[in-house]
Design a protein around this motif. Sequence first.
Motif, PDB file in Angstrom:
ATOM      1  N   HIS A   1      32.667  47.077  37.352  1.00 17.81           N
ATOM      2  CA  HIS A   1      33.245  48.536  37.473  1.00 17.81           C
ATOM      3  C   HIS A   1      32.352  49.374  38.042  1.00 17.81           C
ATOM      4  O   HIS A   1      31.053  49.525  37.456  1.00 17.81           O
ATOM      5  N   ARG A   2      32.461  50.039  38.950  1.00 18.78           N
ATOM      6  CA  ARG A   2      31.550  50.869  39.683  1.00 18.78           C
ATOM      7  C   ARG A   2      32.292  52.103  39.501  1.00 18.78           C
ATOM      8  O   ARG A   2      33.129  52.789  40.338  1.00 18.78           O
ATOM      9  N   GLY A   3      31.961  52.950  38.490  1.00 19.55           N
ATOM     10  CA  GLY A   3      32.505  54.194  38.211  1.00 19.55           C
ATOM     11  C   GLY A   3      34.006  54.061  37.810  1.00 19.55           C
ATOM     12  O   GLY A   3      34.109  53.206  36.931  1.00 19.55           O
ATOM     13  N   SER A   4      35.142  54.553  38.387  1.00 17.40           N
ATOM     14  CA  SER A   4      36.451  54.402  38.223  1.00 17.40           C
ATOM     15  C   SER A   4      36.949  53.313  38.955  1.00 17.40           C
ATOM     16  O   SER A   4      37.971  52.592  38.790  1.00 17.40           O
ATOM     17  N   LEU A   5      36.142  52.622  39.950  1.00 15.20           N
ATOM     18  CA  LEU A   5      36.575  51.583  40.992  1.00 15.20           C
ATOM     19  C   LEU A   5      36.455  50.077  40.100  1.00 15.20           C
ATOM     20  O   LEU A   5      35.344  50.016  39.605  1.00 15.20           O
TER      21      LEU A   5
END
Lengths: 235, 385
Positions: free
Chosen positions: A19-23
């Motif tokens: 998970h990269r932030g909301s991504l």
Amino acid sequence: MAEQKQNIVEIRHLYKSYHRGSLVVPVLFDITFDIVSGEFLALMGPSGSGKTTLLNLLAGIDKADEGSIRVGDLDITTFSETELAHWRANHVGFIFQFYNLIPVLKAIENVELPLHLTSLSKRERRDHAEMALRMVGLEHRMDHYPQELSGGEQQRVAIARAIVTDPTILVADEPTGDLDRVSAEEILAMMERLNSEMGKTIIMVTHDPRAAQRAKILRHLDKGYLTDDDSQNPL
Amino acid sequence: MMILKILFRNAFHNKLRSGLTILGIAVAILAFGLLRTVISSWYAGVEAASTSRLVTRNAISIIFTLPLSYNEKIRQIEGVKMVSYGNWFGGVYIEEKNFFPNFCVEPRTYLEIYPEFVLSPAEKKAFLADRKGFVAGRKLAAKYGWKIGDPVTLKGTIYPGNWDFVLRGIYKGRDDTTDETQFYFHWDYLNETIKKVSPPRADQVGFYMIAVTRPDLSADVALAVDKTFKNSLAETLTETEKAFNQGFIAMSGAIVTAIQMVSFVVIIIIMAVVANTMAMTTRERIGDYAIMKTLGFGGRDITVLIFGESLVISLTGCLTGMILTFPAAAAFGQSLANFFPIFIVSRETLYLDILAAILIGCLAAIIPTRQAIRIGIADGLRRIG
Ligand SMILES: Nc1ncnc2c1ncn2[C@@H]1O[C@H](COP(=O)(O)OP(=O)(O)OP(=O)(O)O)[C@@H](O)[C@H]1O
Ligand SMILES: [Mg+2]
């Protein structure tokens, strides 16, 4: 070796995403495969295909989203952090691309380090560590600090540290990635011997076809999928 | 233990960085120690003061005087054992900057009431016999190289003119806290001279010093004295010597508060510096910590590693600073002996030093430890290379 056919690792329907932030970045998709005891497996694939991620999951230093990983008799996906730490200390030996020795500890102390989590006495720890260093041919470098050793020597110390606890599996992420050819050959020969003479199960991630040749079995990972079934190493 | 070995070696691994940090802490602790000592020596006069002695002064202000005639009246009051009196002289020796307390007293009674000023019988006799004689504290005499029999001239500020004296005695302090920088001479000498040049100012006393028969009578005697002179031309205010000195010091309370604040600011600054060093250090070691976690070491081990390293550095700096405090305080005390006659590093200051160092070490370790523990092993390992 009669029990060679026994599975030591069973991976079932493994999914992993970051998970990269909301991504959400999916990395591994529906990985299912077995590793038999005494295997020397090379995991290959392009950069970013998820090799390190897979290795980390089966070595218990990262958590899967779905699926199960059985090592020996235990499903490590059900473990808590503390249980995992304890399990790693007893069952997994690690070899990394950059050796990752503790810079302020001498070679012998680096090898002894994992034994501090066992109930061995001081004397036994020292004996075990010396024996492991002897196995990688570095008993004469015992009192050297990592920065006083060549890359190849540092990697041999790392191998000694990985085998000193007599783990169930050895995992190696690009163990020759940072070495010149001669040193790389030495390290690979050593791993081959650990496998053939001592029956160690080894799972090695590599880019290097020469390294992969040493393994008994090859696995390919591409964009998070295993692309082949139990293809025997042509060698 | 392996963890201890690692943390000690980590602490001194980067020699330049650790050395500079330790130096910084040492200097901060030194500054802190000296400032604390300035404050405590400020109050030392109060501590040395006696509660069984009373001081009577003009009720309006310390700068107004009282008639000499009060002496007899005070002596009549029940509970009074002995009365002495004196005036603040405020003379200057050669130059303004040579400040030391100097005043005139009624010598016979003064020496009786103040047994902590120890004078040999011969010197005492010589002093009492010489109208122009004076007695100096040991530190004061040493500072100006005065020897018995030396003539000394003070320039009067409150009482104009040049005043000649002869050193007749050098007193030693009975206790550590006794001020050894005083200069006192015969009240009669001052009074007789004043009588000639400015008669209205003669027969005036700056303060009376009263010894009571029993310490528990102090409060009653003080009330009795002030009652005696109620509604007279010069009303009095009598308090214990301790209270008197405290009042004196209260005037400079603002300065003391400022020094106190500066001493803590020094600690806060060095705290920020050490926190920054630890943040840098742990960032470099994220890989090491990841390896240790990979091998099965837990958050507690990592915490011990980081807090330990931080404390080793802060306590080493603290110890260095504490050791430096003693010679520094000695030098400081010597050059400022007249302002701070008692300049001794107290045990409390040393405890505060250690407390500050522990605080520095712990606070500096908190954030890096949280970061090192929170980061996943896989992420930590990716930072290597
Ligand atoms: N912590 C992370 N957060 C987000 N994405 C990540 C993280 N770790 C890895 N990835 C991504 O996951 C994918 C697989 O990474 P991984 O390291 O497993 O690849 P790899 O096959 O080992 O590559 P290489 O051969 O370059 O080492 C990559 O696209 C990578 O960018
Ligand atoms: Mg990788």
